[in-house]
Write a protein that holds these residues in place. Structure first.
Motif, mmCIF file in Angstrom:
data_model
loop_
_atom_site.group_PDB
_atom_site.id
_atom_site.type_symbol
_atom_site.label_atom_id
_atom_site.label_comp_id
_atom_site.label_asym_id
_atom_site.label_seq_id
_atom_site.Cartn_x
_atom_site.Cartn_y
_atom_site.Cartn_z
ATOM 1 N N GLY A 45 -22.464 97.231 24.122
ATOM 2 C CA GLY A 45 -22.806 96.702 25.425
ATOM 3 C C GLY A 45 -23.710 97.590 26.242
ATOM 4 N N ASP A 46 -23.631 98.907 26.037
ATOM 5 C CA ASP A 46 -24.460 99.820 26.806
ATOM 6 C C ASP A 46 -25.931 99.745 26.401
ATOM 7 N N ALA A 47 -26.252 99.042 25.313
ATOM 8 C CA ALA A 47 -27.644 98.877 24.890
ATOM 9 C C ALA A 47 -28.208 97.508 25.265
ATOM 10 N N ILE A 48 -27.346 96.609 25.716
ATOM 11 C CA ILE A 48 -27.765 95.224 25.974
ATOM 12 C C ILE A 48 -28.100 95.073 27.453
ATOM 13 N N LEU A 49 -29.325 94.674 27.727
ATOM 14 C CA LEU A 49 -29.798 94.577 29.104
ATOM 15 C C LEU A 49 -29.774 93.146 29.631
ATOM 16 N N GLY A 103 -13.158 97.067 22.814
ATOM 17 C CA GLY A 103 -13.326 98.507 22.703
ATOM 18 C C GLY A 103 -14.175 99.079 23.818
ATOM 19 N N ASN A 104 -14.462 100.370 23.724
ATOM 20 C CA ASN A 104 -15.184 101.062 24.784
ATOM 21 C C ASN A 104 -16.648 100.645 24.887
ATOM 22 N N HIS A 105 -17.194 99.991 23.861
ATOM 23 C CA HIS A 105 -18.583 99.520 23.925
ATOM 24 C C HIS A 105 -18.685 98.044 24.296
ATOM 25 N N ASP A 106 -17.560 97.406 24.563
ATOM 26 C CA ASP A 106 -17.582 95.978 24.891
ATOM 27 C C ASP A 106 -17.794 95.740 26.389
ATOM 28 N N ASN A 107 -18.610 96.568 26.973
ATOM 29 C CA ASN A 107 -19.088 96.409 28.337
ATOM 30 C C ASN A 107 -20.307 97.321 28.481
ATOM 31 N N GLY A 108 -21.073 97.121 29.523
ATOM 32 C CA GLY A 108 -22.267 97.931 29.702
ATOM 33 C C GLY A 108 -23.002 97.555 30.970
ATOM 34 N N ILE A 109 -24.277 97.882 31.014
ATOM 35 C CA ILE A 109 -25.087 97.684 32.212
ATOM 36 C C ILE A 109 -25.075 96.229 32.659
ATOM 37 N N PHE A 164 -18.374 101.848 30.235
ATOM 38 C CA PHE A 164 -18.699 101.553 31.622
ATOM 39 C C PHE A 164 -19.242 100.142 31.746
ATOM 40 N N ASP A 165 -19.199 99.608 32.954
ATOM 41 C CA ASP A 165 -19.811 98.316 33.268
ATOM 42 C C ASP A 165 -20.441 98.439 34.656
ATOM 43 N N PRO A 166 -20.968 97.358 35.226
ATOM 44 C CA PRO A 166 -21.627 97.480 36.522
ATOM 45 C C PRO A 166 -20.750 98.071 37.628
ATOM 46 N N ASN A 167 -19.440 98.104 37.415
ATOM 47 C CA ASN A 167 -18.533 98.666 38.424
ATOM 48 C C ASN A 167 -18.198 100.134 38.179
ATOM 49 N N GLY A 168 -18.760 100.732 37.120
ATOM 50 C CA GLY A 168 -18.541 102.148 36.867
ATOM 51 C C GLY A 168 -17.837 102.437 35.553
ATOM 52 N N PHE A 169 -17.493 103.695 35.347
ATOM 53 C CA PHE A 169 -16.844 104.125 34.107
ATOM 54 C C PHE A 169 -15.356 103.747 34.112
#
Length: 349
Positions: free
Chosen positions: A91-95, A121-127, A188-193
């Protein structure tokens, strides 16, 4: 004091109503059962990491290979149920919205009619991606059993359980197996870590709910799925010669990166009187199983072509029998080979 008591009562009411609504939704779906032969087979897909290089040839090739791995393993093993054990996407790579990647990774299951459930998991969220978006995409499909059991007021999203029923339907039947899912969060997601652990509130929810189910159904054997391993995995790997121990088997090829603190989650599972085995992902170079106190702890195999490492991709397959609930599991590699049967034995193709 009166206002505080009223607030607590209102919060409890919200939890009860949410759980009741979730249970009602779950009951609308067909019950999950052992198959007519009295068997129940689960394929665990872990660390798929779709969307790692979006819009590039490299990204399309990786995601295509991940789809191929899942399709081939499903054809090899024809499971009764599928579990995604976190990091469905990077998710941290998907814009952009992640919906397209989730639908792509579900294609092999949708085409063949398989039912599934996920823990994130920890990558199932992002920017630009949240767990809620992934959940909304999954939930569009009737074969999706991912839910949250009314625990949306607790930290994390995918905290829930699924009862598995006998092969033959009967009046007043009770489950013969329970699948527990826990959100170890992270990233992390738009609301933070986000903290990378199963929070104490979720641990307490499990202890309470497990006691309720035991009172209603008896001590039904259970399996637990979450993404990031606990510190107990590190203790076992660092203090055990896994390849040469009779009650261990599998790949040990990198250090354990555990949850960021010990919330006594594993202690609750050990003391549950029901959980037999735990399954995690996260550390792509590990794919082992060992006995630990009252249960077994296992890593799944890195499935996706996204994510680090060049180990042969695969999946952990779990087979159970209904009559005595005997369990075996093994790694199915993408080329069809079976390795690392646990408990250790000669695996047959």
């Amino acid at each position: 004091m009166g206002k505080l008591f009223s607030s607590l009562c209102f919060a409890l009411l919200l939890v009860v109503l949410a759980e009741s609504k979730s249970l009602e939704s779950k009951q609308l779906k067909p019950k999950i059962r052992f198959n007519p032969e009295g068997k129940f087979k689960i394929v665990n897909f872990a660390d798929l990491h779709y969307g790692e290089f979006p819009g590039t040839d490299r990204g399309r090739a990786q995601d295509g290979n991940s789809t191929r791995v899942m399709r081939d393993i499903l054809e090899f093993d024809t499971p009764d149920f599928v579990v995604f054990t976190g990091d469905l996407i990077t998710g941290d790579a998907i814009l952009v919205n992640s919906t397209g990647f989730i639908e792509q990774l579900l294609t092999p299951l949708l085409n063949a009619g398989y039912r599934w459930a996920s823990t994130y998991g920890n990558h199932d969220n992002g920017i630009a991606t949240t767990r809620e978006q992934i959940y909304a995409t999954e939930s569009k499909y009737e074969n999706c059993y991912t839910t949250n059991d009314g625990t949306d007021l607790l930290p994390g999203l995918t905290n829930y359980y699924l009862p598995i029923y006998p092969s033959v339907e009967s009046v007043g039947e009770t489950p013969v197996l329970i699948l527990w899912f826990f959100d170890s969060r992270g990233g992390f997601d738009p609301n933070g870590f986000k903290p990378s652990n199963v929070d104490e509130a979720v641990v307490n929810w499990f202890i309470t709910k497990n006691a309720e189910l035991t009172a209603a159904w008896g001590a039904v054997p259970a399996l637990a799925f979450f993404h990031i391993p606990t510190i107990d995995y590190e203790d076992v790997q660092d203090n055990t010669d896994i390849p040469n121990r009779d009650d261990c088997v599998g790949l040990v090829d990198e250090a354990v990166v555990p949850q960021d603190r010990d919330t006594l989650f594993m202690q609750a599972l050990v003391n549950s009187g029901t959980v037999m085995t735990t399954f995690v992902g996260h550390d792509h170079g590990n794919a082992w199983c060992c006995t630990y106190l009252t249960l077994s702890i296992c890593y799944n195999r890195h499935t996706g072509y996204g994510g680090y490492g060049d180990w042969t991709r695969g999946a952990r397959v779990v087979e159970l029998t209904e009559d005595i609930l005997q369990m075996r599991n093994y790694i199915r590699l993408e080329n069809g080979t079976i390795i690392d049967e646990y408990p250790a034995n000669d695996a047959s193709q």
